[in-house]
Design a protein around this motif. Structure first.
Motif, mmCIF file in Angstrom:
data_model
loop_
_atom_site.group_PDB
_atom_site.id
_atom_site.type_symbol
_atom_site.label_atom_id
_atom_site.label_comp_id
_atom_site.label_asym_id
_atom_site.label_seq_id
_atom_site.Cartn_x
_atom_site.Cartn_y
_atom_site.Cartn_z
ATOM 1 N N ILE A 1 9.383 7.754 3.484
ATOM 2 C CA ILE A 1 9.372 6.650 3.368
ATOM 3 C C ILE A 1 9.379 5.686 4.175
ATOM 4 C CG2 ILE A 1 10.298 5.350 1.461
ATOM 5 C CD1 ILE A 1 8.575 7.139 -0.037
ATOM 6 N N HIS A 2 10.338 5.958 5.097
ATOM 7 C CA HIS A 2 10.255 5.092 5.756
ATOM 8 C C HIS A 2 8.959 4.437 6.595
ATOM 9 C CE1 HIS A 2 12.242 7.734 8.559
ATOM 10 N NE2 HIS A 2 12.269 7.518 9.568
ATOM 11 N N LEU A 3 8.239 5.860 6.812
ATOM 12 C CA LEU A 3 7.042 6.004 7.939
ATOM 13 C C LEU A 3 5.799 4.983 7.134
ATOM 14 C CD1 LEU A 3 8.090 9.410 9.784
ATOM 15 C CD2 LEU A 3 8.939 7.081 10.850
ATOM 16 N N VAL A 4 6.040 5.528 6.222
ATOM 17 C CA VAL A 4 4.967 5.048 4.929
ATOM 18 C C VAL A 4 5.055 3.642 4.762
ATOM 19 C CG1 VAL A 4 3.568 7.592 5.021
ATOM 20 C CG2 VAL A 4 5.302 6.446 3.213
ATOM 21 N N GLN A 5 5.867 2.784 5.176
ATOM 22 C CA GLN A 5 5.660 1.374 4.612
ATOM 23 C C GLN A 5 4.838 0.330 4.582
ATOM 24 O OE1 GLN A 5 9.141 -0.250 3.127
ATOM 25 N NE2 GLN A 5 9.688 2.178 3.105
ATOM 26 N N GLY A 6 3.523 1.219 5.289
ATOM 27 C CA GLY A 6 2.186 0.393 5.774
ATOM 28 C C GLY A 6 1.122 0.753 4.139
ATOM 29 N N ASN A 7 1.824 2.006 4.134
ATOM 30 C CA ASN A 7 0.188 2.945 2.961
ATOM 31 C C ASN A 7 0.973 2.526 0.847
ATOM 32 O OD1 ASN A 7 0.414 4.123 5.099
ATOM 33 N ND2 ASN A 7 -0.666 5.741 4.430
ATOM 34 N N LEU A 8 2.451 1.873 1.684
ATOM 35 C CA LEU A 8 2.863 1.854 0.550
ATOM 36 C C LEU A 8 2.814 0.702 -0.286
ATOM 37 C CD1 LEU A 8 6.575 3.503 -0.066
ATOM 38 C CD2 LEU A 8 4.395 4.640 -0.874
ATOM 39 N N GLU A 9 2.572 -0.146 0.987
ATOM 40 C CA GLU A 9 2.475 -1.674 0.784
ATOM 41 C C GLU A 9 0.780 -1.918 0.218
ATOM 42 O OE1 GLU A 9 2.732 -4.402 4.169
ATOM 43 O OE2 GLU A 9 1.977 -6.013 3.666
ATOM 44 N N ILE A 10 0.156 -1.620 0.632
ATOM 45 C CA ILE A 10 -1.353 -1.136 0.494
ATOM 46 C C ILE A 10 -1.314 -1.286 -0.884
ATOM 47 C CG2 ILE A 10 -3.580 0.081 0.677
ATOM 48 C CD1 ILE A 10 -2.870 0.621 3.739
ATOM 49 N N MET A 11 -0.525 0.026 -1.389
ATOM 50 C CA MET A 11 -1.080 0.112 -3.382
ATOM 51 C C MET A 11 -0.236 -0.636 -4.135
ATOM 52 S SD MET A 11 0.081 4.782 -3.237
ATOM 53 C CE MET A 11 1.139 4.730 -1.914
ATOM 54 N N LYS A 12 0.544 -1.217 -3.501
ATOM 55 C CA LYS A 12 1.547 -2.265 -4.078
ATOM 56 C C LYS A 12 0.675 -3.589 -3.788
ATOM 57 C CE LYS A 12 5.176 -3.377 -6.606
ATOM 58 N NZ LYS A 12 4.483 -2.512 -7.976
ATOM 59 N N SER A 13 -0.204 -3.535 -3.076
ATOM 60 C CA SER A 13 -0.919 -5.316 -2.683
ATOM 61 C C SER A 13 -1.802 -5.170 -3.826
ATOM 62 C CB SER A 13 -1.510 -5.151 -1.205
ATOM 63 O OG SER A 13 -0.528 -5.536 -0.639
ATOM 64 N N LEU A 14 -2.443 -3.496 -3.723
ATOM 65 C CA LEU A 14 -4.120 -3.273 -5.149
ATOM 66 C C LEU A 14 -3.067 -3.825 -6.692
ATOM 67 C CD1 LEU A 14 -7.052 -2.837 -5.700
ATOM 68 C CD2 LEU A 14 -6.450 -0.306 -5.779
ATOM 69 N N GLU A 15 -2.253 -3.192 -7.115
ATOM 70 C CA GLU A 15 -1.632 -2.796 -8.192
ATOM 71 C C GLU A 15 -1.566 -5.018 -8.338
ATOM 72 O OE1 GLU A 15 2.241 -1.268 -8.468
ATOM 73 O OE2 GLU A 15 1.520 0.202 -8.113
ATOM 74 N N GLU A 16 -1.383 -5.245 -7.715
ATOM 75 C CA GLU A 16 -0.985 -6.965 -7.723
ATOM 76 C C GLU A 16 -1.890 -7.580 -7.654
ATOM 77 O OE1 GLU A 16 2.196 -7.653 -4.698
ATOM 78 O OE2 GLU A 16 3.727 -6.936 -5.710
ATOM 79 N N LEU A 17 -3.028 -7.517 -7.345
ATOM 80 C CA LEU A 17 -4.111 -8.194 -7.130
ATOM 81 C C LEU A 17 -4.962 -7.979 -8.494
ATOM 82 C CD1 LEU A 17 -6.023 -7.920 -3.557
ATOM 83 C CD2 LEU A 17 -4.923 -10.014 -4.759
#
Ligand code: PLP
Length: 484
Positions: free
Chosen positions: A104-120
């Protein structure tokens, strides 16, 4: 335009021709994992062609494709709008490549992308939470209905029936049945929308939900939606809103504010990711507050500074897909939204509605309009009063080098022509389509048999579509050995 099917490679074959300019690779016998007697000496019946002939063969085949990048694609209900190339460019960055089991600590950016879309998506729809995992609209429907089922079961109020208006997309009843529900079709009124009184007549304590598309597949806004939601909730039933047509009103109204408990979106329609060629889709599901805990895992959370992924859910709801959904589609949708920005999201809806209404106004003098209610993003005509059928017109459009509209859907319109221009088309393109339509209608008046014989310029003409679906031939074989 007069496109021909390239001659079959097998027929062009001449003994001794070679398509390979390199000499045979020298593989040391002891490196070859197959026993010598298992190796093929020759490939039976393979065509023998030169390299340039092969290149031309495949290039010509590829040129037979039609796509949004090639021309206007007014396929109603499908939202075949233009997908900006920046989406592709960013989705193709090698940085996103991550193994789904990466720490998980290596894919923080990927997770941020997904979370950002959820939030939008939460902002655009006023839903309390989203899952991005479903792989398409229909898969979202199944996921959303599971959430409804689990929520009601958890309350000790499991119910059996899902009500669906007669204008619905076929996936709605299919998903309901797959989820274990019985479906009941309810009629829309002469204006093409659902009346509250009709709903009340069909409502009882066994109704789990109403599944309604808004705007519906007639391109008409279900204006009773707020009252429909109230009546449903009073009965302990939920409102599932099929949000496949969200490009008609995003930025203007929000399903959550209208009373929806569950919705799905089609990233590959509304949020400009390519589809129609069998590529991956994405059907995120949004739910109201009380249903959040029944969303499937994995769930991405943001705790402190770190993104985390939760694989267990207090309700025990299972996953609906391996890993996280179609990640590259998620990226494309996020890029699309960020590029648009808050103000232009509304512009998308306004342009989609404007374009459909422009076509409606221009073609209304020539075609029967079965429902007179205001159109949103698409307009449905019928072939009533014409000398030819909807199919004939669609086939003749092909001769003008354009993709036809959706035909014979929605089912409640006899001879339906369902036209969805989408917001990405210019006035010039719309005018071109309108001119073609007027020309064809004129041809049909003067010489119906001519239009009934169309298309004349395509590699194949009228197909027996039922036969084609029932007896698939997926592999070409020389005529003598063609057995299926
Ligand atoms: C396209 C569509 C669906 C199904 O979505 P898929 O992604 O094709 O599975 C459902 N409802 C409506 C109204 C649609 O237009």
């Amino acid at each position: 335009m007069n496109k021909q099917l390239p001659e079959l490679m097998f027929l062009k074959s001449r003994d001794g021709k070679e398509g390979c300019s390199l000499s045979a690779p020298e593989i040391a016998d002891d490196l070859c994992v197959l026993a010598a007697d298992k190796l093929r000496k020759d490939i039976a019946d393979f065509p023998q062609l030169s390299e340039v002939e092969i290149v031309r063969h495949y290039t010509n085949l590829a040129h037979l494709n039609y796509s949004v990048d090639a021309g206007f694609y007014p396929l109603g209900s499908c939202t075949m709008k233009y997908n900006p190339k920046i989406n592709e460019k960013i989705a193709n960055q090698p940085e996103w490549n991550a193994h789904p089991y990466s720490p998980i600590h290596l894919v923080q950016g990927n997770l941020e992308i997904m979370k950002s879309l959820e939030e939008l998506l939460m902002k655009i729809t006023a839903m309390a939470a989203f899952t991005l995992t479903p792989a398409a609209g229909a898969h979202g429907e199944l996921t959303g209905l599971r959430v409804i089922r689990d929520y009601l079961t958890d309350k000790g109020d499991a119910r059996k029936i899902v009500l669906i208006p007669d204008s619905a997309h076929g996936t709605n009843p299919a998903s309901s049945v797959l989820c274990g529900y019985q479906t009941k079709e309810i009629p829309s009124n002469e204006n093409g929308i659902l009346e509250v009184e009709t709903l009340k007549k069909h409502l009882d304590k066994d109704v789990a939900a109403l599944m309604i598309t808004n705007p519906n597949t007639l391109g008409i806004f279900e204006k009773n939606i707020v009252e429909i939601a109230r009546v449903l909730h009073e009965n302990g039933s939920l409102l599932y809103m099929d949000g496949a047509n969200m490009n008609a009103f995003m930025g203007i109204a929000k399903p959550g504010d209208l009373g929806a408990d569950v919705i799905h979106l089609n990233l590959h329609k509304t949020f400009a990711t390519p589809h129609g060629g069998g590529g991956p889709g994405s059907g995120p599901v949004g739910v109201a507050k009380d249903l959040v805990k029944f969303l499937p895992v994995p769930i991405i959370t943001h705790e402190g500074k770190e993104y985390k992924v939760r694989y267990h859910n207090e309700s025990g709801s299972n996953r609906v897909k391996n890993f996280y959904g179609n990640f590259l589609v998620i990226i494309r949708a996020l890029v699309y939204l960020l590029e648009l920005g808050k103000e232009n999201i509304r512009q998308v809806a306004e342009d989609a509605v404007l374009n459909a209404n422009y076509i409606r106004k221009k073609l209304e003098p020539y075609l029967d309009l079965p429902y007179k209610s205001k159109s949103l993003h698409e307009v449905i005509f019928s072939d009533k009063g014409l000398t030819v059928k909807t199919l004939d017109i669609a086939k003749r459009i092909l001769d003008y080098g354009m993709h036809p509209f959706t035909i014979y859907f929605p089912l409640i319109v006899h001879g339906a022509m369902m036209i969805e221009p989408t917001e990405t088309e210019s006035k010039e393109t719309l005018d071109q389509f309108i001119d073609i339509m007027i020309k064809i209608l004129d041809e049909a008046k003067k010489d119906p048999a001519f239009v009934q014989g169309a298309p004349y310029s395509t590699p194949v003409t009228r197909l027996d579509e039922v036969m084609a679906a029932k007896q698939l031939i997926l592999r070409w074989k020389p005529a003598a050995t063609q057995t299926n």
